[in-house]
Enzyme design. Structure first.
Site, PDB file in Angstrom:
ATOM      1  N   ASN A 234      33.034  20.320  12.557  1.00 22.08           N
ATOM      2  CA  ASN A 234      33.885  19.284  11.974  1.00 22.08           C
ATOM      3  C   ASN A 234      34.308  19.729  10.581  1.00 22.08           C
ATOM      4  OD1 ASN A 234      35.101  17.033  10.912  1.00 22.08           O
ATOM      5  ND2 ASN A 234      33.352  15.673  11.157  1.00 22.08           N
TER       6      ASN A 234
ATOM      7  N   SER B  75      33.907  17.182   7.584  1.00 24.64           N
ATOM      8  CA  SER B  75      32.601  16.672   7.185  1.00 24.64           C
ATOM      9  C   SER B  75      32.263  17.148   5.775  1.00 24.64           C
ATOM     10  CB  SER B  75      31.534  17.160   8.166  1.00 24.64           C
ATOM     11  OG  SER B  75      30.299  16.578   7.897  1.00 24.64           O
TER      12      SER B  75
ATOM     13  N   GLY C 135      28.097  16.521   9.847  1.00 29.19           N
ATOM     14  CA  GLY C 135      27.105  15.548   9.412  1.00 29.19           C
ATOM     15  C   GLY C 135      26.436  14.836  10.574  1.00 29.19           C
TER      16      GLY C 135
ATOM     17  N   THR D 203      28.875  13.762  13.366  1.00 35.42           N
ATOM     18  CA  THR D 203      29.239  14.838  14.288  1.00 35.42           C
ATOM     19  C   THR D 203      28.136  15.078  15.301  1.00 35.42           C
ATOM     20  OG1 THR D 203      30.496  15.885  12.498  1.00 35.42           O
ATOM     21  CG2 THR D 203      30.024  17.234  14.450  1.00 35.42           C
TER      22      THR D 203
ATOM     23  N   GLU E  68      28.115  12.433  17.986  1.00 35.23           N
ATOM     24  CA  GLU E  68      29.135  12.667  19.015  1.00 35.23           C
ATOM     25  C   GLU E  68      28.676  13.745  20.000  1.00 35.23           C
ATOM     26  OE1 GLU E  68      33.166  13.256  18.040  1.00 35.23           O
ATOM     27  OE2 GLU E  68      33.400  11.310  17.061  1.00 35.23           O
TER      28      GLU E  68
ATOM     29  N   GLU F 294      28.118   5.693  10.373  1.00 36.79           N
ATOM     30  CA  GLU F 294      29.518   5.387  10.635  1.00 36.79           C
ATOM     31  C   GLU F 294      29.624   4.012  11.288  1.00 36.79           C
ATOM     32  OE1 GLU F 294      31.271   8.591  12.822  1.00 36.79           O
ATOM     33  OE2 GLU F 294      30.980  10.022  11.192  1.00 36.79           O
TER      34      GLU F 294
END
Length: 296
Positions: A9, A12, A67, A70, A73, A272
């Site tokens: 990412n 990030s 982070g 990420t 996910e 998040e």
């Protein structure tokens, strides 16, 4: 772990990582690895990429370079596939709570020196409403302030000073919320500052926030900071660095496999945004034991 695939990412940590990715790839190649790279452009792409790699089983190791968001996910993508893959988080975000908990080096050269000595460990996940988290679900005004604040401000003030500033804002604006919590080990209904359900001990840059956490015990760590006068909240905040905050009468700490709670406050998952508030039936959060192989 010959075939290494990096899910990267580039945004990030406010884009600090792009100059390191080449060094990481070259270092892995020098160690005899076959390296491939996928850069994310939008939310959700790491989910799709991790799922595809796990379904095809065409790599031996995924490095999640970003982070905690990420990494979350990547984990959710792996959970969609019939067969998993080992994951190694390389923290490039703001807090990097989970990779810090695993004591994975943050600098490229240190990481490259350490990775030949890593081994596999199957770790727990948390799950709620069909989504998986690796580190924490948080609720309350202080949690909301934390994930909306510019990372540079946290770095400038330092963790304790930052959270003291957050507490001051909550008290002066009377922003305490109300929460109801139910599990076999603990029940509560009342006003509160922040509530965490955590997998690891490291939350918001504090390594001892949940001091008895174990990512292989099949339990979530529950931490509730209740409404309290300012001197008590200052004492709690200054005790977090050493894990002494749980001694406060305004703090409840418990462990449970399954927790249900209700609040009208915003929730976040691994730093998040997750939900605007809980539905009428509340949300259930549970620990899922030793689901994902981590390489560290």
């Amino acid at each position: 772990m010959k075939r290494v695939h990096i899910i990267f990412n580039p945004l990030s940590g406010r884009g600090r990582l792009s100059h390191d990715i080449e060094d990481l790839i070259l270092g892995l190649v020098r160690q005899g690895k076959i390296v491939s790279l996928f850069e994310t452009d939008a939310p959700g792409e790491a989910i799709q990429e991790a799922q595809e790699r796990a379904e095809k089983q065409d790599v031996d190791l995924l490095i999640s370079y970003g982070g905690d968001g990420t990494l979350r996910e990547v984990i959710n993508g792996l959970m969609k596939a019939p067969q998993s893959l080992p994951v190694c988080p390389f923290g490039g975000g703001t807090a990097n709570d989970f990779s810090s908990y695993l004591e994975i080096p943050r600098e490229v050269n240190d990481f490259l020196n350490a990775i030949p000595h890593f081994s596999l460990h199957c770790l727990d996940l948390g799950e709620s409403m069909g989504k998986y988290f690796i580190n924490v679900i948080a609720a309350g005004t202080l949690a909301t302030i934390a994930h909306r604040t510019e990372p540079n401000l946290k770095n400038l003030l330092g963790p304790v000073a930052y959270y003291l500033e957050g507490i001051r804002e909550v008290i002066t604006e009377n922003l305490f919320g109300t929460i109801r919590i139910e599990c076999d080990q603990f029940e509560y209904l009342g006003e509160y500052l922040v509530f965490f359900l955590s997998n690891s001990s490291s939350i918001g840059g504090f390594f001892h926030m949940a001091p008895y956490a174990d990512t292989q015990d099949g339990l979530l760590e529950g931490l509730l900071i209740k409404k309290a006068p300012l001197p008590a909240l200052v004492e709690i905040a200054t005790g977090i660095q050493e894990g002494k905050h749980i001694e406060s009468p305004y703090v409840s700490y418990f462990q449970s496999e399954r927790v249900r709670f209700w609040t009208e406050d915003e929730l976040d998952m691994d730093g998040e945004f997750f939900l605007q508030n809980t539905p009428a039936e509340g949300i259930e959060v549970r620990a899922r034991q030793k689901l994902i192989p981590f390489y560290y």
